[in-house]
Scaffold this active site. Structure first.
Site, PDB file in Angstrom:
ATOM      1  CE1 TYR A 154       9.950   6.957   5.140  1.00  0.00           C
ATOM      2  CE2 TYR A 154       8.041   7.449   3.784  1.00  0.00           C
ATOM      3  CZ  TYR A 154       9.354   7.028   3.898  1.00  0.00           C
ATOM      4  OH  TYR A 154      10.052   6.679   2.785  1.00  0.00           O
TER       5      TYR A 154
ATOM      6  NE  ARG B 105       9.470   6.842  -5.215  1.00  0.00           N
ATOM      7  CZ  ARG B 105       8.462   7.690  -5.235  1.00  0.00           C
ATOM      8  NH1 ARG B 105       8.570   8.804  -5.962  1.00  0.00           N
ATOM      9  NH2 ARG B 105       7.349   7.456  -4.552  1.00  0.00           N
TER      10      ARG B 105
ATOM     11  CG  HIS C 266       4.289   8.532  -0.490  1.00  0.00           C
ATOM     12  ND1 HIS C 266       4.595   8.632   0.847  1.00  0.00           N
ATOM     13  CD2 HIS C 266       5.291   7.797  -1.026  1.00  0.00           C
ATOM     14  CE1 HIS C 266       5.728   8.001   1.110  1.00  0.00           C
ATOM     15  NE2 HIS C 266       6.163   7.485  -0.021  1.00  0.00           N
TER      16      HIS C 266
ATOM     17  CE  LYS D 222       6.403   3.268  -6.898  1.00  0.00           C
ATOM     18  NZ  LYS D 222       6.626   2.777  -5.505  1.00  0.00           N
TER      19      LYS D 222
END
Length: 363
Positions: A342, A203, A332, A237
């Site tokens: 995805y 990210r 994730h 994150k």
């Protein structure tokens, strides 16, 4: 009514408040945003929630509703307000993306923020009427956790207020487009950033928060570490550190950038301004997005930092990577997120799989 950015007690992070018509912070919103800050939500998340709640308070003002007397009927009216931008009930029409001011995904994002706000106040002991959840039979997922079969109940809570979203395949870049973007970058720093995004799927916040100590050149790995004290408000994150293997070429690009462009700069951050009055200061989100937006117009290739993440994940899955490996590489929390986002197939994917099947190869 507006959203205002402030800084408290000379802290490095910006804070966001919603100012009402009385020019004061709206107390219920301010309390909730301070809670988000205390549990270390990213400044960008707090900013988004502030704008979503400001939109909701505008709706309450137009309808003359009190925030603590909201139920499902009023929330349904709010959804219609998000679609049409009006509280005139005579304008209520079936939802259509052609006439809606916002997409289904955007509406769901805003409604989720509002229901989270009410969940917080409910936990504080407020007597609120809003209950957007219902029990329903869980749908079978493509992925099931270990020991799922011993679960006591097949029922789960689902939001009644969720708008059905059309299935959208994440946009990706071709190899040729990535090369065009790379060739258009004017300096080693920007080239390194593009290759880093493309090769790792990181990210943009994770990239801008990188420190030199996080790049292990001898091991060809990058350590993504959560920090909440970055002066540019960049943040990973997840609070769990993850290690990403990278190519020797990427390490070489990093080395060239440090040797030639970092010669007289003293900074722990990897991505910094390399000239001007802000030389040596960490790059900000806005600087990167402005630079990428300018390049996108020049090249006529619509792209943002996040599209490189979509591209990387898609290429890994198409090359035969197991979804669990992709999940770990992208960071994730839930493998279902990886699969839902995805694991998509287009006509060309099906054609290639069929050709392999005919030739006796394994897909």
């Amino acid at each position: 009514m507006k959203v205002q950015k402030i800084r408290i007690n000379n802290q490095t992070e910006d804070f966001w408040i919603v100012i009402g018509d009385d020019h004061l912070a709206v107390p219920p919103i301010d309390l909730y945003l301070r809670y988000l800050s205390s549990v270390r939500k990213s400044p960008n998340t707090i900013r988004s929630y502030a704008y979503h709640l400001k939109e909701f308070w505008l709706f309450l003002s137009l309808k003359n509703y009190s925030w603590n007397e909201i139920g499902l009927i009023e929330m349904s009216e709010f959804i219609n307000f998000l679609k049409l931008g009006t509280v005139d009930v005579s304008n209520i029409i079936p939802f259509s993306s052609k006439v809606s001011l916002r997409s289904e995904k955007t509406i769901n994002t805003i409604v989720t923020a509002i229901t989270a706000f009410y969940d917080y106040h409910l936990r504080l002991g407020s007597t609120l009427a809003l209950n957007d959840k219902k029990l329903s039979k869980s749908k079978h997922k493509s992925y099931k956790p270990f020991l799922h079969h011993i679960s006591k109940s097949d029922f789960a809570k689902h939001s009644i207020l969720k708008v059905k979203e059309p299935k959208r395949i994440p946009k990706t870049l071709t190899f040729e487009q990535v090369n065009k973007i790379l060739d258009s970058c004017a300096n080693r720093r920007d080239k390194f950033l593009v290759v880093l995004l493309y090769e790792t799927g990181m990210r943009i916040g994770e990239c801008l928060g990188l420190r030199h100590e996080d790049i292990k050149s001898w091991d060809s790995t990058i350590h993504v570490i959560y920090r909440d004290d970055n002066v540019n408000n960049a943040r990973a994150k997840s609070q769990e550190t993850r290690v990403i293997d990278v190519s020797v070429d990427l390490i070489r690009r990093y080395t060239d950038y440090v040797v030639y462009d970092f010669d007289d700069i003293d900074s722990d951050y990897v991505f910094v301004n390399i000239w001007g009055e802000n030389k040596g200061q960490p790059l900000s989100y806005s600087t990167v997005y402005t630079k990428f937006s300018r390049l996108a117009k020049v090249l006529n290739i619509p792209f943002s930092p996040h599209i490189f993440r979509h591209t990387h994940a898609t290429e890994l899955l198409r090359s035969g990577w197991d979804a669990s490996y992709v999940q770990k590489r992208l960071g994730h929390k839930d493998i279902q997120t990886t699969i839902n986002t995805y694991a998509h197939l287009n006509d060309q994917d099906l054609k290639e799989a069929f050709q392999k099947f005919k030739s006796g190869e394994k897909c």
